[in-house]
Design a protein around this motif. Structure first.
Motif, mmCIF file in Angstrom:
data_model
loop_
_atom_site.group_PDB
_atom_site.id
_atom_site.type_symbol
_atom_site.label_atom_id
_atom_site.label_comp_id
_atom_site.label_asym_id
_atom_site.label_seq_id
_atom_site.Cartn_x
_atom_site.Cartn_y
_atom_site.Cartn_z
ATOM 1 N N GLY A 141 8.870 -8.546 4.206
ATOM 2 C CA GLY A 141 8.939 -7.446 3.086
ATOM 3 C C GLY A 141 7.788 -7.675 1.527
ATOM 4 N N ARG A 142 6.877 -6.735 1.389
ATOM 5 C CA ARG A 142 5.836 -6.396 0.280
ATOM 6 C C ARG A 142 6.117 -6.242 -0.710
ATOM 7 N N VAL A 143 6.744 -7.046 -1.476
ATOM 8 C CA VAL A 143 6.239 -6.102 -3.443
ATOM 9 C C VAL A 143 4.832 -6.119 -3.725
ATOM 10 N N THR A 151 1.331 -1.652 -2.246
ATOM 11 C CA THR A 151 1.840 -3.033 -2.082
ATOM 12 C C THR A 151 1.696 -4.819 -1.039
ATOM 13 N N ASN A 152 0.327 -3.498 -1.106
ATOM 14 C CA ASN A 152 -0.529 -4.837 0.282
ATOM 15 C C ASN A 152 -0.657 -6.557 -1.239
ATOM 16 N N TYR A 153 -0.862 -7.021 0.067
ATOM 17 C CA TYR A 153 -1.320 -8.446 -0.724
ATOM 18 C C TYR A 153 -2.571 -8.919 -1.493
ATOM 19 N N LEU A 205 4.153 -1.758 11.701
ATOM 20 C CA LEU A 205 3.954 -0.185 10.889
ATOM 21 C C LEU A 205 4.486 -1.252 9.587
ATOM 22 N N ASP A 206 4.104 -0.097 8.676
ATOM 23 C CA ASP A 206 4.361 -0.806 7.141
ATOM 24 C C ASP A 206 5.432 0.772 7.148
ATOM 25 N N ILE A 207 6.636 -0.507 6.626
ATOM 26 C CA ILE A 207 7.856 0.765 6.942
ATOM 27 C C ILE A 207 7.575 0.600 5.291
ATOM 28 N N ILE A 218 4.806 4.921 7.302
ATOM 29 C CA ILE A 218 4.097 5.267 6.007
ATOM 30 C C ILE A 218 2.811 4.959 6.641
ATOM 31 N N GLU A 219 1.989 4.166 7.682
ATOM 32 C CA GLU A 219 0.876 3.518 8.379
ATOM 33 C C GLU A 219 1.278 3.140 9.490
ATOM 34 N N VAL A 220 0.393 2.735 10.921
ATOM 35 C CA VAL A 220 0.635 1.513 11.952
ATOM 36 C C VAL A 220 -0.631 0.986 11.865
ATOM 37 N N ASN A 221 -0.896 -0.046 11.759
ATOM 38 C CA ASN A 221 -2.127 -0.801 11.592
ATOM 39 C C ASN A 221 -2.435 -1.731 12.972
ATOM 40 N N THR A 222 -3.930 -1.466 14.125
ATOM 41 C CA THR A 222 -3.482 -1.837 14.997
ATOM 42 C C THR A 222 -4.427 -3.153 15.110
HETATM 43 MG MG LIG Z 1 -1.193 -0.482 4.819
#
Ligand SMILES: [Mg+2]
Ligand SMILES: Nc1ncnc2c1ncn2[C@@H]1O[C@H](COP(=O)(O)OP(=O)(O)OP(=O)(O)O)[C@@H](O)[C@H]1O
Length: 250
Positions: A141-143, A151-153, A205-207, A218-222
């Motif tokens: 989880g990212r709060v 929510t990015n670190y 995946l950012d869900i 929300i997005e898919v990071n490769t």
């Molecule tokens: Mg992202």
């Protein structure tokens, strides 16, 4: 020239277009379009709240949350700054100045479920196993920082145990179901992308969940960051993620 298949894909637009080809994944992708003055107006009319973001971006940089608050009342937020406007023209002009000549997308905004009044989303790490099978190897989880919209670190978001976040809202059996469906969604998405891009070895995946608990992609990071998993007290996910990553790099 190397003709190795590509291992990463940066354009959020290209990734979105590919994923829309999957019947299973498509319903979970929020409406996403290229930025233009008329599209922004139309999407704000339809959804009231949208995210405006760079087609190629990382760490939540350049991400804007825009809202239509009344018939001629608009606002947007970047970082912790809120800008308010009383007509569409000046709202758009101001946004345009930020976007400048860069390529931007507009995405239907998801009203993310909160934990202690902070928005959160979930990063689902999916990797090709050493035996060549797609597997979900980590969930975290990212709060969001209380005053921020991402929510990015790297933007002040706090990594947290998924069970703890979900337990604030759901029963144990509901949590189990959600975790199971996130694991499945990760593998389904990875398998589908892998058909078009056989060079991919991992995706993140950012869900984001809305109040109906729909798992929006929300997005898919490769090129997902594996080190975020090292922030959890329990190191078992981190160890697995690193083991698979090393095996795939060979
Ligand atoms: Mg992202
Ligand atoms: N449509 C949306 N609805 C709600 N929140 C969103 C939406 N789009 C983005 N966000 C929030 O902003 C964060 C950053 O957006 P996004 O993941 O698209 O870009 P990025 O993080 O800059 O790219 P990368 O993950 O590749 O570094 C998301 O993790 C989420 O918290």
């Amino acid at each position: 020239m190397s003709d190795k298949p590509r291992r990463v894909l940066m354009s959020k637009w290209t990734k979105t277009k590919v994923l829309l080809g999957s019947n299973k994944v498509r319903p979970l992708i929020p409406d996403t379009r290229k930025f233009s003055k008329s599209t922004l107006k139309e999407m704000l009319k339809k959804y009231t709240m949208v995210y405006v973001k760079p087609e190629i971006g990382t760490f939540g940089n350049g991400v804007i949350r825009a809202e239509k608050l009344g018939p001629e009342e608009y606002m947007y937020q970047t970082g912790t700054t809120v800008h308010s406007f009383w007509d569409y023209e000046s709202f758009h002009e101001s946004l345009r100045a930020i976007i400048s000549k860069k390529r931007y997308l507009i995405q239907k905004g998801i009203h993310l479920v909160k934990y202690n009044k902070r928005r959160f989303d979930i990063r689902v790490m999916v990797q090709l196993s050493p035996t060549g099978k797609w597997e979900t190897t980590g969930l975290i989880g990212r709060v969001a920082h209380p005053k921020k919209i991402v929510t990015n670190y790297h933007s002040g978001g706090k990594p947290m145990d998924v069970n703890r976040l979900l337990a604030a809202h759901l029963s144990n059996s509901e949590i189990k179901k959600i975790i199971h469906s996130l694991n499945e969604l990760g593998v389904t998405t990875a398998k589908y992308l892998h058909k078009s891009y056989p060079g991919f070895r991992q995706i993140g995946l950012d869900i984001g969940f809305d109040k109906t608990w729909t798992p929006w992609i929300i997005e898919v990071n490769t090129n997902p960051d594996p080190y975020i998993f090292n922030k959890l007290t329990d190191k078992s996910m981190y160890r697995k993620v690193m083991r698979y990553k090393k095996a795939a790099a060979k």
